[in-house]
Design a protein around this motif. Sequence first.
Motif, PDB file in Angstrom:
ATOM      1  N   MET A 149      53.378  -2.622  53.365  1.00 13.12           N
ATOM      2  CA  MET A 149      54.217  -3.353  52.444  1.00 13.12           C
ATOM      3  C   MET A 149      53.539  -4.673  52.092  1.00 13.12           C
ATOM      4  N   THR A 150      53.546  -5.018  50.819  1.00 14.75           N
ATOM      5  CA  THR A 150      52.938  -6.248  50.350  1.00 14.75           C
ATOM      6  C   THR A 150      53.992  -7.335  50.235  1.00 14.75           C
ATOM      7  N   THR A 151      53.700  -8.512  50.749  1.00 14.24           N
ATOM      8  CA  THR A 151      54.627  -9.628  50.623  1.00 14.24           C
ATOM      9  C   THR A 151      54.254 -10.456  49.410  1.00 14.24           C
ATOM     10  N   VAL A 152      55.256 -11.056  48.784  1.00 15.72           N
ATOM     11  CA  VAL A 152      55.042 -11.865  47.587  1.00 15.72           C
ATOM     12  C   VAL A 152      55.542 -13.270  47.864  1.00 15.72           C
ATOM     13  N   GLN A 153      54.717 -14.250  47.587  1.00 17.57           N
ATOM     14  CA  GLN A 153      55.082 -15.652  47.769  1.00 17.57           C
ATOM     15  C   GLN A 153      55.850 -16.117  46.537  1.00 17.57           C
ATOM     16  N   PRO A 154      57.125 -16.527  46.688  1.00 16.19           N
ATOM     17  CA  PRO A 154      57.867 -17.025  45.527  1.00 16.19           C
ATOM     18  C   PRO A 154      57.288 -18.354  45.044  1.00 16.19           C
ATOM     19  N   ALA A 155      57.499 -18.632  43.767  1.00 18.84           N
ATOM     20  CA  ALA A 155      57.086 -19.913  43.197  1.00 18.84           C
ATOM     21  C   ALA A 155      57.985 -21.013  43.758  1.00 18.84           C
ATOM     22  N   LEU A 156      57.617 -22.274  43.517  1.00 16.80           N
ATOM     23  CA  LEU A 156      58.400 -23.395  44.048  1.00 16.80           C
ATOM     24  C   LEU A 156      59.831 -23.419  43.512  1.00 16.80           C
ATOM     25  N   ASP A 157      60.037 -22.883  42.294  1.00 14.20           N
ATOM     26  CA  ASP A 157      61.394 -22.863  41.740  1.00 14.20           C
ATOM     27  C   ASP A 157      62.194 -21.649  42.222  1.00 14.20           C
ATOM     28  N   GLY A 158      61.614 -20.834  43.107  1.00  9.48           N
ATOM     29  CA  GLY A 158      62.307 -19.692  43.682  1.00  9.48           C
ATOM     30  C   GLY A 158      62.109 -18.374  42.946  1.00  9.48           C
ATOM     31  N   THR A 159      61.458 -18.415  41.797  1.00 11.98           N
ATOM     32  CA  THR A 159      61.248 -17.179  41.041  1.00 11.98           C
ATOM     33  C   THR A 159      60.095 -16.383  41.648  1.00 11.98           C
ATOM     34  N   ILE A 160      60.144 -15.094  41.440  1.00 16.11           N
ATOM     35  CA  ILE A 160      59.079 -14.207  41.901  1.00 16.11           C
ATOM     36  C   ILE A 160      58.101 -14.023  40.749  1.00 16.11           C
ATOM     37  N   PRO A 161      56.816 -14.329  40.948  1.00 20.10           N
ATOM     38  CA  PRO A 161      55.848 -14.203  39.860  1.00 20.10           C
ATOM     39  C   PRO A 161      55.624 -12.739  39.483  1.00 20.10           C
ATOM     40  N   THR A 162      55.290 -12.528  38.219  1.00 24.54           N
ATOM     41  CA  THR A 162      54.975 -11.193  37.732  1.00 24.54           C
ATOM     42  C   THR A 162      53.679 -10.744  38.386  1.00 24.54           C
ATOM     43  N   PRO A 163      53.668  -9.532  38.940  1.00 21.19           N
ATOM     44  CA  PRO A 163      52.431  -9.075  39.592  1.00 21.19           C
ATOM     45  C   PRO A 163      51.311  -8.903  38.588  1.00 21.19           C
TER      46      PRO A 163
END
Length: 113
Positions: free
Chosen positions: A1-15
């Motif tokens: 499973m790949t983890t994704v670091q959210p942006a500082l504003d809490g949004t998940i960046p587009t892969p």
Amino acid sequence: MTTVQPALDGTIPTPKIPAARRRAEDYETWIDEVWPKYLEAAASGRTFTFAEIADEHRLPEPPDSHMWGRLATRLKEEGYTRTAGWTTSPRPTVHHSGVRTWKGTAAARRAAA
């Protein structure tokens, strides 16, 4: 499973999914499409790798990967390019292996004029 670091504003960046490169059906079709881009690169006077030009212009893959070498040989034999040195490839599929760098000749600059 790949983890994704959210942006500082809490949004998940587009892969970032690399675009699939299309593959030409035959050598003649492929060479007709890529040849002008490599002549343009040679005429520019810059030092380049074949992968850089292919990526910049989103050029198709040849029907057989060995045709990249044939293209490099043709450009050199016809006097449009000369070898300039070595660098490491930016393509992840070749694990930073050494690749030749190329530079255009006076003939390439004349052909572009």
